[in-house]
Every structure is written in C-alpha cells, then in structure tokens.
Design an enzyme around this catalytic site. Structure first.
Site, PDB file in Angstrom:
ATOM      1  N   ASP A 137       0.355  -1.109  -0.568  1.00  0.00           N
ATOM      2  CA  ASP A 137       0.188  -0.088  -0.228  1.00  0.00           C
ATOM      3  C   ASP A 137       0.845   1.239  -0.832  1.00  0.00           C
ATOM      4  OD1 ASP A 137       1.000  -0.787   2.593  1.00  0.00           O
ATOM      5  OD2 ASP A 137      -0.514   0.380   3.402  1.00  0.00           O
ATOM      6  N   GLU A 147      -0.292  -2.127   5.265  1.00  0.00           N
ATOM      7  CA  GLU A 147       0.389  -2.734   5.655  1.00  0.00           C
ATOM      8  C   GLU A 147       0.074  -1.176   7.174  1.00  0.00           C
ATOM      9  OE1 GLU A 147       3.391  -1.395   9.033  1.00  0.00           O
ATOM     10  OE2 GLU A 147       3.066  -0.651   6.956  1.00  0.00           O
TER      11      GLU A 147
HETATM   12 ZN   LIG Z   1       5.015   2.888   6.509  1.00  0.00          ZN
HETATM   13 ZN   LIG Z   2       6.162   1.106   5.446  1.00  0.00          ZN
END
Ligand SMILES: [Zn+2]
Ligand SMILES: [Zn+2]
Length: 392
Positions: free
Chosen positions: A80, A138
């Site tokens: 991401d 994440e």
């Molecule tokens: Zn980050």
């Molecule tokens: Zn990262």
C-alpha cells in the site's frame, strides 16, 4: 563478484522498472487493485508458481514448490501507499493526486517479484516450498490480520517467515539484522476525563477536568521513567488534548489520545495496567471519572536468533564492505508482527538513504525517495539466504 550478486545486478533494470511502475500508480490500503494486477502479470510469466489472488481484497499469494524436500518459507512484501501529495520531482512520480508510495512499499514489491523470478530459475535445486505473500494495507489498516484470516499461515504452514523494509533512516550499504525484538508493540489510547461543567469564575461549583487532565499527563510520565527497568525500552506519549471552547467556561470533559509502545510482554503488561491505574487514580483524586479505550495496533516484531544468524552470515558473504548492524531497533511498529508472532523468522532493514543524491527524506514525507541500488542488496540477501534456510 559473488555469482548471485552479479546476477541480481544483471537484471536490476527489471527491478528498477517495476518499482517505478508501482511508484506511478500508488493505491491506498485494500484498494491496491492495479498494483495487484501488475504483481499477477509478473508472477504469471514465471514457471512453477501457483497464484491465488483477491485475498483480503487485493492480496496475492504465490507458491513455488522446490525440487527437493525442505522447509516452507513465507516471504512477505507490503503493497500500500499513503495519502501524501508527492514532492520528489521524480520523472516517475505518482500519477494520482494526493496518493504516494512514501514508505517504499513500491520497492518492496519490486524486490519480491525479482526474488521470485531469480529463485524460480533454480527451482529444481530448491529445497522445500516458497510462499510469496503480497499483503495489502500495512499502514495501520490491518492488512496482515486479514491475510492471516484468509489463510496465509495454513496449507502449508510456513516454518520460517521473512520480511524486510527499505530504511531511509540509514545509508545505502547499511543492513540491520537484530536478534529478538526489533520493532515495538503498539497500542493507541483514548481517555475521556469527565468532570462537571460550570462558570470559569466559580470553579468551586464545577469539577474541573482540565486540571485533572494536566495532573494525569504529568503522572503518566513517571511510569516509564520510574517503573520500567532502565535497560528496557518503552514509550507513553500523550499526543492530543481536547477540551473546552470558551475562556470563561469549565468544560464537562477532556479527551486525551496517544500511544503506548514496548518490546516485551512483561513491559507491555506493566505499562497497560499502570496506565489504567494512574489515569483512574489521578482522575478520581480530582473528583473526575475516567473512561479508557485502549486498542492494540500490533505486537512487537521479534526475530528468531537462529534465522537472524543465517541472514547475517549471508550478508557478510555478499557484502564484505557493507555495514552490518546487529543491534538496530526502532520504536516504530509493523503489522508484520502478527505474521511473525510465535513463529521463527526475521525482519531486516536495508539502508536506502543517499544524502549525496538528495535521497534522504524520511518515510511518509512528501519528498521521500530512496536509492534504488538498495533493492540490489535486498534481493541478493533473500536469494542467497532462502536456500540456506530451507534446507531441512
Ligand atoms: Zn510506512
Ligand atoms: Zn512501510
């Protein structure tokens, strides 16, 4: 030169072009649809992989059975981008307003795909099985948990888990591989301190949550400084205070938010129980009531010393001139922790800053960019270490 390193350098244009393709089309957590298509497109060119897509919306898992028996190794790469407006001026800058790969996950995916390509070239010689996991979301959205729920830790269950982060806190050539805890456990809190509103000129008729909050914030500082052993690490940060509107009105309530960080379960338990006692006790002393909401963000990332040792030996062999740091730790947190939790594995840091080229802005900043040569170190480390680790 080491033959693995020279092969990695030979196909570096592939790695760099992929990274730039990802960089141009950044997508936020759970929306990495185009990103996922690129990953599948590249994996489909390789022989021997079975590919599963659409896990946790956009996640991809590719399994590569080796030609010999051995361990199952899971390699995890995050996908991401962030809601940041890019200001790097790069020719391959983000083509999406307000979204940018400002953490280096574009590089991680390019590293993962290059590693998959190189390891599949010799798959007959490869012991065990590899599971390449491309994980969405994440950045605080819970992608790892959803990928676990989607089954990445089953069928087959991995014996060893590997992951890494390009790290602009450190220069190109530096590699951090540490035993034990390496990134902290993280919880966020929201505390509401309730009193009784009233006139600012008549405090005796009110119960003032502002004064209670000030006392709570001050009292919290002594938990880390006086109760956590000095050689352990912990943080309690109150990062916002909201209460009141007018200069002559005592408000009903004050809201505090912040974060609690630690490396070990013992310290985490101590912090959480004392946090609650101090907030409730000090609020009560000021005749206020406290309501607490504490949310777990992630556990600590804890490296297995045996796996870390193999990776360090590999790094020494590949990069005799490099700087290998065995003691690097950070109070940042990572949802990789959920995948690694109670399992053998290692999460490494690959120095990627190059101040001479102006590539030293920190992660999540609009000017963030890294020296792409760091991807060579990362790919070589994984390609060389995986066969070592997967041998029975
Ligand atoms: Zn980050
Ligand atoms: Zn990262």
């Amino acid at each position: 030169m080491n033959p693995i390193l020279s092969r990695v350098k030979e196909i570096f244009p592939y790695t760099r072009d992929l990274r730039r393709e990802f960089h141009r089309c950044p997508e936020l957590g759970f929306q990495e649809f185009q990103t996922s298509k690129i990953i599948i497109r590249e994996l489909s060119k390789l022989e021997g992989f079975s590919i599963q897509s659409g896990l946790a919306e956009t996640g991809v898992v590719a399994r590569l059975p080796g030609g010999k028996s051995g361990k199952t190794i899971l390699l995890r790469f995050d996908m991401d981008a962030l809601p940041v407006q890019e200001a790097t001026g790069a020719a391959y800058a983000s083509e999406k307003a307000g979204i940018m790969h400002a953490c280096g996950h574009d590089g991680h995916m390019a590293i993962g795909l290059t590693t998959a390509r190189l390891l599949s070239e010799n798959r007959q010689e490869l012991p065990g099985e590899l599971k390449f996991v491309f994980q969405p979301a994440e950045e605080g959205l819970g992608g790892a948990r959803r990928m676990i729920a989607a089954g990445i830790l089953r069928d087959p269950e991995p014996d060893i888990i590997l992951g890494l982060h390009l790290w602009n806190e450190k220069p190109l050539g530096w590699i951090g591989i540490t035993d034990g805890p390496v990134m902290s456990a993280s919880e966020t809190f929201r505390v509401t301190i309730r009193g009784k509103g009233g006139h600012g000129g008549k405090p005796h008729e009110a119960i003032d949550p502002v004064v209670a909050s000030a006392a709570v914030i001050t009292a919290l500082q002594s938990i880390v400084s006086r109760e956590v052993p000095p050689l352990d690490s912990a943080v309690i940060t109150v990062s916002s205070i909201h209460g009141g509107e007018a200069h002559n009105v005592i408000p009903e309530e004050v809201i505090l938010t912040g974060t609690i960080r630690s490396y070990t379960k013992k310290t985490r338990d101590l912090l959480l129980s004392r946090f609650r006692q101090v907030v409730e006790g000090v609020s009560g002393m000021h005749l206020c009531r406290a309501e607490l909401e504490i949310q777990e963000i992630s556990p600590a990332v804890v490296n297995d010393p045996g796996v870390a040792r193999v990776l360090r030996n590999t790094a020494r062999g590949l990069f005799p001139e490099g700087e290998l740091d065995e003691n690097y730790r950070t109070m940042a947190s990572e949802d990789m922790a959920f995948i690694l939790q109670d399992r053998q594995g290692c999460y490494c840091f690959i120095g990627s800053a190059n101040p001479g080229k102006g590539l030293d802005a920190k992660h999540h900043q609009p000017a963030f960019n890294f020296d792409e040569d760091a991807m060579i170190s990362a790919v070589a480390l994984l390609v060389a270490a995986v066969p070592e680790l997967s041998q029975g």
